[in-house]
Design an enzyme around this catalytic site. Structure first.
Site, PDB file in Angstrom:
ATOM      1  N   HIS A   1     -28.164 -60.730  19.150  1.00 18.99           N
ATOM      2  CA  HIS A   1     -28.353 -61.135  20.546  1.00 18.99           C
ATOM      3  C   HIS A   1     -27.035 -61.636  21.133  1.00 18.99           C
ATOM      4  CE1 HIS A   1     -28.632 -65.533  19.628  1.00 18.99           C
ATOM      5  NE2 HIS A   1     -29.310 -65.154  18.559  1.00 18.99           N
TER       6      HIS A   1
ATOM      7  N   ASP B   1     -26.846 -63.383  23.968  1.00 24.15           N
ATOM      8  CA  ASP B   1     -27.002 -64.648  24.692  1.00 24.15           C
ATOM      9  C   ASP B   1     -26.888 -65.835  23.744  1.00 24.15           C
ATOM     10  OD1 ASP B   1     -29.461 -63.946  23.457  1.00 24.15           O
ATOM     11  OD2 ASP B   1     -30.585 -65.236  24.819  1.00 24.15           O
TER      12      ASP B   1
ATOM     13  N   ASP C   1     -24.465 -68.772  16.213  1.00 19.62           N
ATOM     14  CA  ASP C   1     -25.713 -68.207  16.750  1.00 19.62           C
ATOM     15  C   ASP C   1     -25.440 -67.423  18.030  1.00 19.62           C
ATOM     16  OD1 ASP C   1     -28.400 -67.699  17.100  1.00 19.62           O
ATOM     17  OD2 ASP C   1     -28.866 -69.658  17.947  1.00 19.62           O
TER      18      ASP C   1
ATOM     19  N   GLU D   1     -32.679 -63.215  23.641  1.00 17.66           N
ATOM     20  CA  GLU D   1     -33.363 -63.682  22.438  1.00 17.66           C
ATOM     21  C   GLU D   1     -33.651 -65.173  22.503  1.00 17.66           C
ATOM     22  OE1 GLU D   1     -33.992 -65.249  18.413  1.00 17.66           O
ATOM     23  OE2 GLU D   1     -32.395 -65.774  19.818  1.00 17.66           O
ATOM     24  N   GLU D   2     -32.778 -65.935  23.172  1.00 15.82           N
ATOM     25  CA  GLU D   2     -32.986 -67.377  23.271  1.00 15.82           C
ATOM     26  C   GLU D   2     -34.080 -67.750  24.264  1.00 15.82           C
ATOM     27  OE1 GLU D   2     -31.789 -69.327  21.241  1.00 15.82           O
ATOM     28  OE2 GLU D   2     -29.859 -68.596  20.516  1.00 15.82           O
TER      29      GLU D   2
ATOM     30  N   GLU E   1     -28.781 -63.194  12.387  1.00 16.16           N
ATOM     31  CA  GLU E   1     -28.999 -64.637  12.473  1.00 16.16           C
ATOM     32  C   GLU E   1     -28.348 -65.328  11.256  1.00 16.16           C
ATOM     33  OE1 GLU E   1     -30.124 -66.116  14.998  1.00 16.16           O
ATOM     34  OE2 GLU E   1     -31.501 -64.780  16.056  1.00 16.16           O
TER      35      GLU E   1
END
Length: 392
Positions: free
Chosen positions: A78, A80, A108, A142-143, A167
């Protein structure tokens, strides 16, 4: 791999990614970082394209085609992050200290993005044709609500056989994680003047009775539900709000719940358990009603299902072997403590998914977020070696 890309190049890319703000408080959110990644691929003559998921919020893809049709292997990450919030330093001015790369998104998961992109660049520079194709998917949201990977699942334009989710796992091979369901229970009572409470039905009391049953009856039941590596199912009442004024018996109270569920459970089971104790709560209070709903506006439109892959799967066995060879750390398969986009791929496209990325999950979203430089470099080696193993 070192012939085709070096560590300083990988870390430089990670720093550039961190410096580009791509969070919900930034106008355009992932727009700038997606275009930056596209330009990186173009410079390396790697096929690339953008797919707009929401206005000015594109997924970015990079493709290394194989002689066989389709895309066999996916790197999914991701683009974001969460906002900088109250970080201890400027979150978008990355710096290196004591072998750690600091900055919002370093762990992250922009460290993993840099490693994934760099592994593909090294393969491209090496110039050996692939039998099976490789695709990088830099996905939005994703967040928040996971709309980037959800688009991949819904359109099925890309249907990977194997996938790595970047991740942070400290480069351990995570083969399972729990599902995440957010549930809202609204209790309805009867309002009346606060000086005559017996004439009404206090919705806060209804919620309180429900919480007592949740703690005394449902939680012990969930603790007995066990799945290998993941342990027990869990439930957490995270938000409680109700009433309008101290001198009014409240006629409504809203309770919001986080339920982490196991691959051995069904979504129907979750809601039946909630309904059972809500019904008991109403009966004990001699009145009132309740409404249960999924908080789909706050989570992925598709269910945030659990994910698991067999420890005996050849993909798992080879990933463990490659990781051990590169990190010099022996580790069996582990569970990922959070949720990941991998569950969307494994449950809806039948993709074999492993969660594996540099850094420690405890640093994610923290006020001093960092990622080990060594692990970002080792992740690049692992990702490169996986392409060699499964796609050449």
């Amino acid at each position: 791999m070192d012939q085709w890309i070096n560590q300083s190049e990988v870390i430089s890319l990670a720093k550039k990614l961190i410096s580009i703000q791509s969070h919900k408080e930034n106008q355009g959110q992932e727009f700038t970082i997606a275009h930056f990644i596209k330009d990186v691929f173009k410079a390396e003559k790697i096929m690339t394209e953008l797919e707009e998921i929401e206005p000015h919020r594109p997924n970015v893809y990079g493709f290394l085609p194989g002689s066989n049709s389709g895309h066999y292997f996916m790197f999914n990450g991701h683009t974001d992050t969460v906002p900088g919030f109250n970080m201890e330093y400027d979150p978008f001015k990355p710096f290196i200290e004591n072998g750690r790369l600091y900055g919002r998104g370093s762990v992250d998961m922009k460290g993993a993005l840099a490693a994934m992109i760099s592994a593909m660049i090294a393969i491209k520079r090496k110039g050996i044709p692939l039998k099976e194709g490789v695709v990088f998917a830099g996905v939005i949201d994703e967040e928040q609500c996971c709309k980037g990977t959800e688009r991949i699942v819904r359109t099925k334009v890309i249907e990977p056989t194997l996938a790595i989710i970047g991740e942070p796992t400290n480069l351990k091979t995570a083969i399972a994680h729990k599902g995440m369901e957010w549930i809202e229970v609204t209790f309805q009572g009867l309002a009346t003047h606060g000086s005559t409470p017996r004439n009404g039905i206090n919705a806060i009391y209804l919620a309180n009775e429900f919480l007592t049953l949740l703690r005394n009856e449902l939680e012990p039941k969930l603790e007995k539900k066990i799945y290998p590596l993941l342990g027990s199912a869990t439930i957490n009442p995270g938000v409680l709000k109700g009433g309008n004024d101290p001198n009014i018996v409240p006629d409504h109270c809203i309770l919001q719940i986080d339920r982490r569920w196991l691959p051995s459970e069904s979504i129907l089971e979750l809601y039946e358990e909630i309904e059972e104790i809500a019904t008991k709560a109403i009966a004990k209070c001699n009145g009132g009603s309740f409404l249960i709903k999924r908080m789909d506006e706050a989570t992925a439109a598709l269910y945030n299902m659990p994910h698991s892959i067999s420890p005996d799967d050849p993909f798992v066995i080879e990933t463990l072997r490659i990781s051990e060879n590169i990190t010099k750390v022996k580790s069996g398969p582990v569970a990922f403590p959070g949720w990941s986009d991998g569950a969307q791929l494994s449950n809806n496209l039948d993709t074999s998914v492993i969660v594996l990325g540099p850094g420690d999950i405890t640093q994610a979203h923290s006020n001093n977020e960092f990622c080990s430089i060594d692990q970002i470099w080792q992740a690049t080696h692992i990702y490169y070696s996986l392409i060699e193993k499964f796609c050449m």
